[in-house]
Design a protein around this motif. Structure first.
Motif, PDB file in Angstrom:
ATOM      1  N   ALA A   5       6.906  15.675   6.836  1.00  0.00           N
ATOM      2  CA  ALA A   5       8.527  16.141   6.862  1.00  0.00           C
ATOM      3  C   ALA A   5       9.316  16.103   6.505  1.00  0.00           C
ATOM      4  N   ILE A   6      10.476  16.403   5.876  1.00  0.00           N
ATOM      5  CA  ILE A   6      11.743  16.477   5.047  1.00  0.00           C
ATOM      6  C   ILE A   6      12.742  15.907   5.854  1.00  0.00           C
ATOM      7  N   VAL A   7      12.666  15.267   5.697  1.00  0.00           N
ATOM      8  CA  VAL A   7      14.313  14.454   6.757  1.00  0.00           C
ATOM      9  C   VAL A   7      16.047  14.627   5.772  1.00  0.00           C
ATOM     10  N   CYS A   8      16.441  15.537   6.939  1.00  0.00           N
ATOM     11  CA  CYS A   8      17.767  15.360   5.974  1.00  0.00           C
ATOM     12  C   CYS A   8      18.851  15.182   6.955  1.00  0.00           C
ATOM     13  N   ILE A   9      19.912  14.218   6.553  1.00  0.00           N
ATOM     14  CA  ILE A   9      20.441  13.252   7.115  1.00  0.00           C
ATOM     15  C   ILE A   9      21.839  13.719   6.766  1.00  0.00           C
ATOM     16  N   HIS A  10      22.606  14.339   7.000  1.00  0.00           N
ATOM     17  CA  HIS A  10      23.880  14.418   7.119  1.00  0.00           C
ATOM     18  C   HIS A  10      25.644  14.525   7.985  1.00  0.00           C
ATOM     19  N   ARG A  36      22.306  14.316  12.418  1.00  0.00           N
ATOM     20  CA  ARG A  36      23.644  14.016  11.860  1.00  0.00           C
ATOM     21  C   ARG A  36      24.316  12.935  11.394  1.00  0.00           C
ATOM     22  N   ASP A  37      23.059  11.976  11.405  1.00  0.00           N
ATOM     23  CA  ASP A  37      23.038  10.706  12.071  1.00  0.00           C
ATOM     24  C   ASP A  37      22.255   9.936  11.512  1.00  0.00           C
ATOM     25  N   VAL A  38      22.042   8.456  11.536  1.00  0.00           N
ATOM     26  CA  VAL A  38      20.764   7.940  11.777  1.00  0.00           C
ATOM     27  C   VAL A  38      20.630   7.189  12.948  1.00  0.00           C
ATOM     28  N   GLN A  39      21.439   7.144  13.796  1.00  0.00           N
ATOM     29  CA  GLN A  39      20.326   6.939  15.253  1.00  0.00           C
ATOM     30  C   GLN A  39      20.344   8.182  15.221  1.00  0.00           C
ATOM     31  N   GLN A  40      20.660   9.216  15.715  1.00  0.00           N
ATOM     32  CA  GLN A  40      20.240  10.553  15.705  1.00  0.00           C
ATOM     33  C   GLN A  40      18.481  10.802  15.443  1.00  0.00           C
ATOM     34  N   ALA A  41      18.595  10.321  13.739  1.00  0.00           N
ATOM     35  CA  ALA A  41      17.554   9.990  13.237  1.00  0.00           C
ATOM     36  C   ALA A  41      16.595   9.716  13.799  1.00  0.00           C
ATOM     37  N   GLN A  61      25.861   3.525   6.999  1.00  0.00           N
ATOM     38  CA  GLN A  61      25.704   3.504   8.164  1.00  0.00           C
ATOM     39  C   GLN A  61      24.015   4.252   7.859  1.00  0.00           C
ATOM     40  N   THR A  62      23.701   5.055   6.589  1.00  0.00           N
ATOM     41  CA  THR A  62      22.853   5.753   6.479  1.00  0.00           C
ATOM     42  C   THR A  62      21.611   4.025   5.522  1.00  0.00           C
ATOM     43  N   GLN A  63      22.317   3.265   4.534  1.00  0.00           N
ATOM     44  CA  GLN A  63      22.070   2.649   3.605  1.00  0.00           C
ATOM     45  C   GLN A  63      20.916   2.175   4.591  1.00  0.00           C
ATOM     46  N   VAL A  64      20.574   1.210   5.669  1.00  0.00           N
ATOM     47  CA  VAL A  64      19.742   0.224   6.178  1.00  0.00           C
ATOM     48  C   VAL A  64      18.736   1.446   6.446  1.00  0.00           C
ATOM     49  N   PHE A  65      19.131   1.899   6.757  1.00  0.00           N
ATOM     50  CA  PHE A  65      17.388   3.627   7.074  1.00  0.00           C
ATOM     51  C   PHE A  65      16.760   3.535   5.829  1.00  0.00           C
ATOM     52  N   LEU A  66      17.472   3.885   5.099  1.00  0.00           N
ATOM     53  CA  LEU A  66      16.988   4.686   3.697  1.00  0.00           C
ATOM     54  C   LEU A  66      15.963   3.326   2.944  1.00  0.00           C
ATOM     55  N   VAL A  67      17.054   1.651   3.227  1.00  0.00           N
ATOM     56  CA  VAL A  67      16.296   0.901   2.406  1.00  0.00           C
ATOM     57  C   VAL A  67      14.471   0.365   3.025  1.00  0.00           C
TER      58      VAL A  67
END
Lengths: 640, 163
Positions: A5-10, A36-41, A61-67
């Motif tokens: 998958a290519i996951v795009c979050i914005h 649209r957001d990390v929660q959705q992802a 918001q995304t930082q923790v998820f990306l780490v």
């Protein structure tokens, strides 16, 4: 194959939409997932879904998820939009990983592709699978340093490798083509000429080049057609040997032409090209070697089937000759059959009267002697019988009685005086009685002779139609010749067959194959003389290079062979035969092959002048000949 | 010596002997001669002429070395001396062409295929000889025994009537 998958979050929906459009060319090989957001992802992404790439805005918001994602065992590539806050980026770099920071709003497809390729390569994924959507060669060349060390170029397909080299060359010459290395040829441009020296190497970037080779005077055959990615002139360029083929463009063709000096300079200044170039060269030669081996194998199997077809043809020729002889042979059988039938009939009639006759002991004794005599002795010829009959008529009174006495060989004046003179008026009856004894004896002999003739003919036919055993055997060549003459007896009726047989040793040979030679040569002699004439069979021994040979020569007094045609008569497709002649017209070729297999020689001596015309075939065969190859037996058996 | 000759030609001695044995019963009325080739048969014919004998019937094989049977029949048919003789082929192998030639130009009277039946051969030869005698011989009586007696007697009767 896993589907990454290519996951795009914005948070910006428009931006997500643009991203989807930009990446649409990858959708066939990757799941493009937009959030649209990390929660959705987090809700939608399952653990089973492997992720190849994250493209995300970088926020609190995304930082923790990306780490978290980039710290996994096999982290996806991480592309983030430039955050306005540098602290966020530093945090992510230090705690997790960032592969690329996107500066513009628009996502760069090339960047995405390159990153994906790297990811896949690290994961040891089959790059070929992605070749359609990712430019794998380019990305690999970017990722693998082109150093002199030995690299695993087996990762590249043939076309990838050649594209790599060609693209690299174009790149080298793109700003600096003073020697006009990159050029375009029009159709029918000659690159190399077979047999001549070649100082250049061509890479074909586009178009078609035909390679061809001389096969006979004025004739060329196409070897192959080289297309984009191929190299032309490589072998002669590297080895310095004359070009093996002539190469010529078939269409407008884009090439990179490197002369020796340019090549040397190029390799010095761009040493990173040496590796892929060497591999390309080796790959090229390996492919040619492989294809020539495959061709050779194919040719071998073709040759085998040709051998089988040839063996079948020879067999067919043999049987064709036999077929043409069959009618004559049937007639040939008819005469002895008729004589046997008539003889048996006559015996049925005469034997009972012989047994019941009441005659004197003297007469019976004479009768028995006459019967025995008639059984053993070949009768006098009709001419001599007539001559003697004439002489005996005065004694016996009538032609019929005299002839009978002559046949019984009781016609001399002494015999007449002893046996017949005292009989007086009984003479005719007595001779008639004795004649019965004679007839019985003569017919018994005649049946025997005729049955033997039939047996000989059948034996000859069986032999001719049969097969030799594998081992060469010692054989009496005269026997084979005689057998052949028996088969031809009917056709030879109006011929004078002159035999001058010498003393021959037994010859080591395949006797049935030799019989096919005699058959063909005699058939030719009959064809050449058109039904009547003289055929001479001559045999003798001769020494050649201290080896013992026998020679069988077969000569006819036919029209002879013109000098200019003599050389061609052994050729396979040369025939002067018309319908009604023997065989398929390949008889002499077959003869020559059989003689060759026997390590012998066949010669033709002929004269077609009006005064003396003849044709003589001389067949020389070594006496000792332990190692004779046989006509492919296996195929013959298969066919049977 | 008989006035008429019956000639058999065949290169195969065994076949010739069989024919001679079959025709033996006619030996009282006709001199039966045998030849193993056409060349020998020609010599015989010359000899017969010297002896004032006439050829009544020839029974000939076709496939022989030298001159072939059909060619010999044609030759005889064109010769005034022998035109009257009855001509038989006894053969296993005269092709259609040769047979047509024999009929058209050889005056062929009968064709017997090898192998043959002895009694049939004799019957056909007797029939042909009867015709020959009726056509050529003034003194018929001598031939009534041995040939077709009925035919000969009725011919004798007819000749007397016409006198």
């Amino acid at each position: 194959m896993r589907h990454y998958a290519i996951v795009c979050i914005h948070s910006d929906a428009n931006l997500l939409l643009n991203m989807q459009l930009s990446l649409s060319s990858l959708a066939s090989h990757f799941h493009i997932l937009l959030f649209r957001d990390v929660q959705q992802a987090s809700t939608h992404l399952t653990k089973d879904q492997p992720i190849a790439m994250l493209i995300s805005e970088l926020s609190l918001q995304t930082q923790v998820f990306l780490v978290a994602q980039t710290q996994l065992h096999s982290p996806p590539k991480c592309l983030v939009y430039n955050p306005n806050d540098p602290a966020l980026l530093i945090n992510l770099i230090n705690q997790g990983r960032v592969d690329q920071v996107l500066t513009a709003d628009q996502v760069n497809l090339e960047t995405v592709k390159r990153q994906l390729s790297q990811f896949l390569q690290q994961k040891d994924e089959m790059l070929a699978h992605y070749a359609d959507v990712l430019d794998t060669t380019q990305l690999k060349s970017a990722s693998i340093p082109l150093q002199g060390q030995f690299l695993d170029y087996s990762l590249y397909s043939d076309s990838e490798l050649s594209n790599l080299v060609i693209n690299a060359l174009y790149k080298v010459f793109s700003n600096n083509d003073e020697h006009h290395v990159c050029r375009r040829y029009s159709k029918n441009h000659l690159l190399t000429r077979e047999g001549e020296h070649n100082n250049a190497l061509w890479f074909i970037a586009d178009g078609e080049v035909q390679l061809k080779k001389h096969i006979a005077a004025g004739q060329e055959q196409e070897v192959t057609i080289m297309r984009a990615g191929s190299m032309v002139g490589g072998m002669s360029f590297i080895t310095g040997e004359p070009a093996f083929t002539t190469s010529i463009t078939l269409t407008g063709t884009e090439v990179i032409k490197l002369e020796k000096s340019q090549f040397a300079t190029l390799m010095k200044s761009n040493s990173e090209l040496l590796g892929p170039f060497t591999h390309l060269l080796l790959r090229n030669f390996n492919r040619r070697l492989q294809s020539s081996i495959i061709t050779k194998l194919k040719l071998q199997s073709t040759l085998q089937s040709l051998d089988a077809a040839h063996a079948q043809l020879v067999e067919t020729e043999k049987m064709a000759v036999l077929g043409q002889l069959v009618a004559g042979i049937a007639h040939e059988l008819n005469n002895p059959v008729a004589a046997i039938l008539r003889g048996a009939d006559t015996l049925k009639l005469k034997v009972p009267s012989l047994v019941s006759q009441e005659i004197s002991a003297n007469l019976r004794q004479l009768g028995a002697a006459t019967l025995n005599n008639a059984m053993k002795i070949t009768p006098l010829s009709t001419a001599i019988t007539r001559q003697k009959t004439k002489a005996a008529i005065p004694l016996f009174g009538s032609n019929a009685l005299a002839r009978k006495a002559v046949q019984m060989q009781l016609d001399s004046p002494e015999q007449f005086a002893q046996h017949f003179a005292p009989l007086g008026s009984e003479l005719a009856a007595t001779i008639q009685q004795l004649d019965t004894y004679y007839l019985v004896g003569n017919f018994l002999r005649s049946i025997d002779v005729c049955a033997k003739r039939i047996a000989d003919l059948v034996k000859g036919l069986k032999h001719y139609a049969g097969q030799d055993i594998e081992q060469a055997v010692f054989s009496d060549l005269h026997e084979g010749l005689e057998e052949t003459l028996v088969i031809f007896e009917n056709r030879l009726k109006s011929y004078q067959v002159i035999k001058e047989y010498g003393e021959l040793p037994q010859v080591q040979c395949h006797p049935i194959e030799l019989q096919q030679i005699w058959t063909n040569l005699i058939a030719n002699a009959i064809d050449a003389t058109q039904g009547e004439g003289e055929i001479k069979l001559h045999s003798y021994t001769i020494s050649k290079q201290q080896k013992d040979f026998v020679c069988i020569s077969i000569e006819d007094n036919g029209i002879g062979i013109p000098e200019d045609k003599k050389a061609r008569i052994f050729e396979l497709n040369y025939t002067t035969k018309r319908e009604g002649n023997f065989g398929l017209g390949i008889g002499l070729t077959v003869c020559q092959q059989i003689v060759k297999r026997h390590h012998g020689e066949i010669k033709v001596i002929s004269n077609n002048e009006e005064q003396s015309h003849f044709t003589r075939f001389e067949v020389y065969l070594p006496v000792i000949n332990p190692d004779i190859k046989q006509r492919s037996r296996a195929e013959n058996e298969q066919e049977a | 010596m008989n006035k008429y000759v019956l000639l058999c030609v065949d290169d195969e001695r065994e076949v010739l002997d069989s024919v001679l044995a079959d025709l033996d019963t006619l030996g009282d009325l006709f001199d039966i001669e045998a030849a193993q080739s056409v060349e020998e048969a020609r010599e015989l014919l010359t000899e017969m002429q010297q002896n004032q004998q006439q050829l009544a019937l020839i029974l000939c094989d076709h496939m022989m070395p030298g001159t072939q049977g059909v060619d010999f029949l044609v030759e005889l048919n064109q010769d005034k001396t022998h035109k009257a003789a009855k001509k038989l082929l006894l053969t296993g192998q005269a092709g259609l062409d040769a047979t047509v030639e024999a009929v058209n130009h050889g005056g062929l009277d009968f064709y017997i295929a090898k192998p043959w039946q002895g009694d049939e051969l004799v019957a056909h030869v007797q029939e042909l000889l009867t015709d020959f005698i009726l056509e050529n011989e003034p003194d018929l009586m001598r031939y009534a025994r041995g040939l077709d007696a009925e035919k000969i007697f009725s011919a004798i009767h007819a000749r007397r009537q016409s006198l």
